[in-house]
Write a protein that holds these residues in place. Structure first.
Motif, PDB file in Angstrom:
ATOM      1  N   PRO A  58       0.867  -1.208   0.222  1.00 17.70           N
ATOM      2  CA  PRO A  58      -0.046   0.093   0.017  1.00 17.70           C
ATOM      3  C   PRO A  58       0.881   1.203  -0.028  1.00 17.70           C
ATOM      4  CG  PRO A  58      -0.031  -1.043   2.190  1.00 17.70           C
ATOM      5  CD  PRO A  58       0.761  -2.338   1.378  1.00 17.70           C
ATOM      6  N   GLU A  59       0.244   2.441  -0.616  1.00 20.47           N
ATOM      7  CA  GLU A  59       0.882   3.677  -0.610  1.00 20.47           C
ATOM      8  C   GLU A  59       1.245   4.112   0.785  1.00 20.47           C
ATOM      9  OE1 GLU A  59       0.931   7.303  -3.557  1.00 20.47           O
ATOM     10  OE2 GLU A  59      -1.019   6.981  -2.746  1.00 20.47           O
ATOM     11  N   THR A  60       2.171   4.723   1.237  1.00 19.05           N
ATOM     12  CA  THR A  60       2.432   5.118   2.470  1.00 19.05           C
ATOM     13  C   THR A  60       2.180   6.582   2.494  1.00 19.05           C
ATOM     14  OG1 THR A  60       4.832   5.763   2.186  1.00 19.05           O
ATOM     15  CG2 THR A  60       4.519   3.626   2.892  1.00 19.05           C
ATOM     16  N   ALA A  61       1.815   7.374   3.583  1.00 15.04           N
ATOM     17  CA  ALA A  61       1.514   8.505   3.957  1.00 15.04           C
ATOM     18  C   ALA A  61       2.769   9.205   3.207  1.00 15.04           C
ATOM     19  CB  ALA A  61       1.419   8.873   5.068  1.00 15.04           C
ATOM     20  N   ALA A  62       4.184   9.002   3.367  1.00  9.53           N
ATOM     21  CA  ALA A  62       5.255   9.610   3.002  1.00  9.53           C
ATOM     22  C   ALA A  62       5.259   9.889   1.374  1.00  9.53           C
ATOM     23  CB  ALA A  62       6.734   8.992   3.541  1.00  9.53           C
ATOM     24  N   ARG A  64       2.487   9.477  -0.612  1.00  7.68           N
ATOM     25  CA  ARG A  64       1.312  10.198  -1.023  1.00  7.68           C
ATOM     26  C   ARG A  64       1.918  11.619  -0.933  1.00  7.68           C
ATOM     27  NH1 ARG A  64      -1.461   6.247   1.407  1.00  7.68           N
ATOM     28  NH2 ARG A  64      -1.586   7.425   3.483  1.00  7.68           N
ATOM     29  N   ALA A  65       2.708  12.019   0.130  1.00  7.71           N
ATOM     30  CA  ALA A  65       3.052  13.546   0.467  1.00  7.71           C
ATOM     31  C   ALA A  65       3.963  13.856  -0.677  1.00  7.71           C
ATOM     32  CB  ALA A  65       3.699  13.726   1.736  1.00  7.71           C
ATOM     33  N   ALA A  66       4.921  12.836  -1.113  1.00  6.49           N
ATOM     34  CA  ALA A  66       6.012  13.127  -2.025  1.00  6.49           C
ATOM     35  C   ALA A  66       5.332  13.345  -3.347  1.00  6.49           C
ATOM     36  CB  ALA A  66       6.829  12.060  -2.217  1.00  6.49           C
ATOM     37  N   VAL A  67       4.110  12.597  -3.811  1.00  3.60           N
ATOM     38  CA  VAL A  67       3.507  12.771  -5.064  1.00  3.60           C
ATOM     39  C   VAL A  67       2.920  14.127  -5.114  1.00  3.60           C
ATOM     40  CG1 VAL A  67       1.546  11.854  -6.458  1.00  3.60           C
ATOM     41  CG2 VAL A  67       3.380  10.208  -5.536  1.00  3.60           C
ATOM     42  N   GLN A  68       2.165  14.593  -3.998  1.00  9.17           N
ATOM     43  CA  GLN A  68       1.323  15.619  -3.782  1.00  9.17           C
ATOM     44  C   GLN A  68       2.318  16.953  -4.025  1.00  9.17           C
ATOM     45  OE1 GLN A  68      -1.865  16.040  -3.770  1.00  9.17           O
ATOM     46  NE2 GLN A  68      -1.147  18.206  -4.483  1.00  9.17           N
TER      47      GLN A  68
END
Length: 92
Positions: A58-62, A64-68
């Motif tokens: 699963p995608e981690t919060a880190a 997701r933050a990097a993609v954003q």
């Protein structure tokens, strides 16, 4: 002798020397040489994507933050580094 012919002769001498060295290697050493030459031929990025394990977690919060952060940078119009420039910087 024209420079182009001289360079061609030098390149042939290099190819000949490489062939001599290859003949002296063991089978396991040849496998290592093959991988190294393919790495040079295809480039580091392609080699990495071909040999990297599939990330099926699963995608981690880190992540997701990097993609954003990347999307926000694109939306702001920040300057991106061209692929060829990155290759030069990395010596590829």
């Amino acid at each position: 002798m024209p420079a182009a012919l001289d360079q061609a002769g030098q390149m042939q001498a290099i190819r000949d020397r490489i062939a001599e060295l290859l003949e002296a290697l063991s089978e396991s050493e040849l496998v290592t040489v093959q991988k190294s030459v393919e790495f040079l031929y295809h480039g580091a990025g392609l080699h990495t994507t071909e040999t990297a394990p599939i990330d099926d977690g699963p995608e981690t919060a880190a992540e997701r933050a990097a993609v954003q952060q990347a999307r926000d940078s694109i939306a702001r119009g920040d300057k991106a580094t061209p692929h060829e420039e990155l290759r030069r910087e990395l010596g590829l």
